[in-house]
Motif scaffolding. Structure first.
Motif, PDB file in Angstrom:
ATOM      1  N   GLU A  63      -0.946  -3.922  -9.065  1.00  0.00           N
ATOM      2  CA  GLU A  63      -1.835  -3.111  -9.895  1.00  0.00           C
ATOM      3  C   GLU A  63      -2.683  -2.190  -9.020  1.00  0.00           C
ATOM      4  OE1 GLU A  63      -5.442  -3.587 -13.178  1.00  0.00           O
ATOM      5  OE2 GLU A  63      -5.130  -5.170 -11.695  1.00  0.00           O
ATOM      6  N   ALA A  64      -3.193  -2.731  -7.919  1.00  0.00           N
ATOM      7  CA  ALA A  64      -4.004  -1.917  -6.998  1.00  0.00           C
ATOM      8  C   ALA A  64      -3.180  -0.758  -6.449  1.00  0.00           C
ATOM      9  CB  ALA A  64      -4.539  -2.777  -5.859  1.00  0.00           C
ATOM     10  N   ALA A  65      -1.950  -1.043  -6.034  1.00  0.00           N
ATOM     11  CA  ALA A  65      -1.075   0.005  -5.488  1.00  0.00           C
ATOM     12  C   ALA A  65      -0.840   1.095  -6.520  1.00  0.00           C
ATOM     13  CB  ALA A  65       0.249  -0.604  -5.032  1.00  0.00           C
ATOM     14  N   GLU A  66      -0.542   0.683  -7.745  1.00  0.00           N
ATOM     15  CA  GLU A  66      -0.242   1.648  -8.811  1.00  0.00           C
ATOM     16  C   GLU A  66      -1.474   2.483  -9.173  1.00  0.00           C
ATOM     17  OE1 GLU A  66       0.760   1.590 -13.537  1.00  0.00           O
ATOM     18  OE2 GLU A  66       1.630  -0.024 -12.318  1.00  0.00           O
ATOM     19  N   LYS A  67      -2.590   1.825  -9.421  1.00  0.00           N
ATOM     20  CA  LYS A  67      -3.783   2.544  -9.884  1.00  0.00           C
ATOM     21  C   LYS A  67      -4.424   3.409  -8.799  1.00  0.00           C
ATOM     22  CE  LYS A  67      -4.900  -0.049 -13.927  1.00  0.00           C
ATOM     23  NZ  LYS A  67      -5.857  -0.884 -14.641  1.00  0.00           N
ATOM     24  N   LEU A  68      -4.222   3.038  -7.537  1.00  0.00           N
ATOM     25  CA  LEU A  68      -4.795   3.817  -6.438  1.00  0.00           C
ATOM     26  C   LEU A  68      -3.774   4.776  -5.826  1.00  0.00           C
ATOM     27  CD1 LEU A  68      -6.853   0.936  -4.770  1.00  0.00           C
ATOM     28  CD2 LEU A  68      -7.766   2.887  -6.069  1.00  0.00           C
TER      29      LEU A  68
END
Length: 152
Positions: free
Chosen positions: A32-37
């Motif tokens: 999720e962090a990779a996708e959203k950032l």
């Protein structure tokens, strides 16, 4: 300000804080962090607690990988490894699941950083809170956590 960020500041480590709106329904915090950032998922590392023969250890590995428990146990010179119980992981580190930082945990544990980190100038790890990441050099992660590089 999380304990992880305070530790980075205290040690004069160069780092960058990245924030995103965490979705409580997200099945994978690091992904999720990779996708959203908008980050390379191979550069976003998750922090897991692994029980090897009754002893807790920290595994820091890319969001794109699953921990190879057999290999992890072998690197730790143990026989059997299992993912630690969520409650035990939270109590031992002082952080909530999905926000476990490798830095400033309540108890210092044997820590292994996946060797994939060596190919990057900086990696992204949890800053100690869901929706909060820090970018750090892998060498700083090794020194602050008294960790070793390993392939697992």
């Amino acid at each position: 300000m999380t304990p992880a960020i305070k530790l980075l500041e205290k040690n004069k480590i160069i780092f960058e804080i990245l924030k995103f709106e965490h979705d409580a329904n997200s099945p994978s915090f690091a992904a999720e962090a990779a996708e959203k950032l908008n980050l390379n998922a191979a550069q976003v590392f998750k922090t897991l607690l692994v029980d090897v023969d009754g002893e807790l250890n920290v595994a820091i590995l890319p969001a794109t990988r699953q921990v190879d428990l057999k290999a992890f146990a072998k690197v730790c010179k143990g026989k059997k490894a299992i993912l630690a119980d969520a409650k035990k992981a939270q109590n031992t580190t002082g952080y909530l699941i999905g926000g476990i930082s490798p830095f400033a945990q309540k108890k210092r544990l044997n820590t292994l950083l996946h060797s994939d980190a060596q190919q990057f100038e900086r990696i992204y790890v949890s800053a100690g809170k869901r929706g909060l990441e820090v970018a750090v050099a892998p060498s700083d992660c090794i020194s602050l956590c008294n960790a070793a590089f390993a392939h697992f």
